[in-house]
Design an enzyme around this catalytic site. Structure first.
Site, PDB file in Angstrom:
ATOM      1  N   ASP A 180     -45.029 -76.286 100.227  1.00 32.52           N
ATOM      2  CA  ASP A 180     -44.340 -76.242  98.934  1.00 32.52           C
ATOM      3  C   ASP A 180     -45.163 -75.496  97.898  1.00 32.52           C
ATOM      4  O   ASP A 180     -44.630 -74.737  97.087  1.00 32.52           O
ATOM      5  CB  ASP A 180     -44.027 -77.653  98.431  1.00 32.52           C
ATOM      6  N   SER A 236     -38.428 -79.275  97.466  1.00 25.63           N
ATOM      7  CA  SER A 236     -39.753 -79.134  96.865  1.00 25.63           C
ATOM      8  C   SER A 236     -40.207 -80.481  96.281  1.00 25.63           C
ATOM      9  O   SER A 236     -41.303 -80.971  96.566  1.00 25.63           O
ATOM     10  CB  SER A 236     -39.679 -78.067  95.766  1.00 25.63           C
ATOM     11  N   HIS A 275     -40.196 -89.717  89.156  1.00 19.42           N
ATOM     12  CA  HIS A 275     -40.367 -88.279  88.984  1.00 19.42           C
ATOM     13  C   HIS A 275     -39.319 -87.773  88.010  1.00 19.42           C
ATOM     14  O   HIS A 275     -38.131 -88.061  88.163  1.00 19.42           O
ATOM     15  CB  HIS A 275     -40.217 -87.542  90.323  1.00 19.42           C
ATOM     16  N   LYS A 299     -42.974 -83.543  98.336  1.00 17.38           N
ATOM     17  CA  LYS A 299     -44.208 -84.072  97.738  1.00 17.38           C
ATOM     18  C   LYS A 299     -44.118 -85.580  97.533  1.00 17.38           C
ATOM     19  O   LYS A 299     -45.070 -86.316  97.784  1.00 17.38           O
ATOM     20  CB  LYS A 299     -44.480 -83.378  96.400  1.00 17.38           C
ATOM     21  N   ARG A 314     -41.293 -68.645  94.653  1.00 16.69           N
ATOM     22  CA  ARG A 314     -39.998 -68.778  93.956  1.00 16.69           C
ATOM     23  C   ARG A 314     -40.154 -68.461  92.479  1.00 16.69           C
ATOM     24  O   ARG A 314     -39.272 -67.868  91.859  1.00 16.69           O
ATOM     25  CB  ARG A 314     -39.463 -70.201  94.148  1.00 16.69           C
TER      26      ARG A 314
END
Ligand code: URA
Length: 445
Positions: free
Chosen positions: A182, A204, A103, A208, A189
């Site tokens: 989320d 967050s 990620h 995931k 947000r």
């Protein structure tokens, strides 16, 4: 639970939930005053918000309180787990192969997922990569792949499993079942100035990724003008907290801190970046993209206990073979010409000298204004739009030489793109440091 029947522990209805157990205002005051929320309070808050019992304005106030007061090392894992528990959790344990994912916290020109997923799969580790579309100045992996004629982002859990078995790599859209808390909180947000809170970013991303079911994870935490984190210390703190969350949830996790002051590679924009990714898979491509792809692949393979040389798999064409099969498996034609924008304009060097700065944020904004990105999540993107880079910081340039080529289908965008670039290019000044990998956080090899 196996992925053949992919885990589907869905959000429980309000029937089994005591909506009066706590009072949202009381919890907001606790955090506002800098005190610690109990595990029970956090679980109630996240669930009540997902069910619509805690209102958006109350959760906005809580997010702002967390922005200023933080979540400590006992609160954050509970917060993250509570978000995971609002949705399903995938499980690839029956695949018979280790799984690893990467990620990136988002940068300009960051197309590394495209060569990395097939490269790691070519070395024997399955890569289930659930990705998103871009918002703002950083591009989304799905937007890039969608520039390939025919390619489809949406796969069912069963299709994902079967592609992982047959090809070894999947890049597809994350379904709405993963961490729905989320999805709701991130949208809130985004409009309340609370995206940039380290514990909220960490929970967050990790909710995931943990729900996705990968057995190991490598995080590319970007630092610099084009990244969420502009200061290295903040990026290190974000990395530390994400690595701890992953390890505590049984996901072997490592983070690299990597530079994002200037774009990665020589392109920013969807089809332009796919072209560059294919060059890397063909054994060429810009040195920084190749170096980062190989460094991340080494980490993913090491976490999976696989001893293979990813640089060799790039050179000998094995990664390219997996790429072609991966694109075909999702309806794409790897041989089809990529879309090109209808209009081009060059940005020329104003003087002779060494290019001192080509700012990532400026290039990202220019690409966005040219049509490569979207302002609202329902906006379309132009496949061919973006910025092609002809000189990088440290290169000597001559007056009149092209530094950039801007691409768009909407030529009225050229002026606003050029405005975005005006303060982002400097010739002369101090030589750039040129470091790509700044630090590593996590277990030793
Ligand atoms: N990406 C996410 O998924 N969440 C954040 O909070 C920030 C970046």
């Amino acid at each position: 639970m196996s992925v053949d029947t992919i885990g589907s522990r869905s959000t429980a209805g309000p029937g089994d939930f005591d909506s009066h157990r706590f009072d949202a205002v009381q919890l907001i005051r606790i955090k506002r005053d800098g005190r610690r929320l109990s595990a029970e309070q956090i679980r109630w808050l996240i669930r009540a918000y997902t069910l619509g019992i805690v209102a958006d304005e109350q959760m906005s106030a809580m997010a702002m309180a967390v922005y200023f007061r933080g979540l400590d090392d006992t609160e954050l894992p509970v917060w993250t787990q509570a978000m995971i528990d609002t949705g399903e959790r995938l499980d690839f344990s029956r695949l018979g192969r280790p799984t690893s994912d990467k990620h990136s916290t988002g940068g300009v020109g960051d197309k590394v997922t495209l060569p990395l997923a097939p490269l790691v799969a070519a070395c024997g580790v399955a890569v289930p990569q659930l990705s998103g579309r871009g918002l703002g100045h950083t591009g989304g992996t799905l937007d890039k792949l969608e520039s390939i004629p025919g390619w489809q982002a949406g796969l069912s859990n069963e299709q994902m499993m079967s592609q992982l078995r047959d090809v070894g790599a999947v890049i597809c859209a994350a379904g709405s079942g993963l961490a729905p808390a989320d999805r709701k909180l991130y949208a809130l947000r985004d409009v309340t100035g609370t995206v940039e809170a380290i514990p909220l970013i960490a929970s967050s991303i990790m909710s995931k990724k943990i729900a996705e079911g990968t057995s190991s994870l490598v995080l590319d935490v970007k630092v610099g003008s084009g990244a969420f984190m502009t200061r290295e210390d903040d990026a290190r703190e974000l990395a530390r907290r994400m690595v701890e969350l992953g390890e505590a949830a049984g996901v072997r996790t490592v983070a690299l801190l990597t530079a994002m002051d200037t774009p990665l590679g020589l392109t920013a924009g969807n089809a332009l970046e796919v072209r560059e990714a294919v060059e890397v898979l063909a054994g060429g491509g810009p040195a920084d993209v190749v170096a980062l792809t190989v460094a991340l692949a080494r980490e993913m393979l090491a976490l999976s206990g696989v001893d293979a040389d990813p640089a060799k798999a790039l050179r000998d064409g094995r990664a390219m073979d997996v790429w072609r099969r991966m694109i075909r498996a999702q309806g794409g034609d790897p041989d089809a010409p990529l879309p090109a924008a209808r209009h081009q304009q060059q940005v020329l060097a104003p003087t002779d000298g060494v290019l001192g700065r080509l700012d990532a944020m400026a290039v990202g904004l220019a690409a966005w204004r040219l049509g490569a990105g979207r302002a609202r999540k329902e906006d379309p993107v132009q496949a061919g739009a973006g910025v092609e880079i002809h000189a990088k910081p440290g290169d000597t340039v001559r007056a009149g030489q092209p530094l950039l080529t801007l691409h768009t289908d909407t030529p009225e965008a050229f002026d606003r793109a050029s405005e975005a670039l005006a303060d982002g290019i400097e010739i002369g000044g101090p030589a750039p440091a040129g470091r790509l990998i700044l630090d590593r956080v996590g277990r030793a090899h």
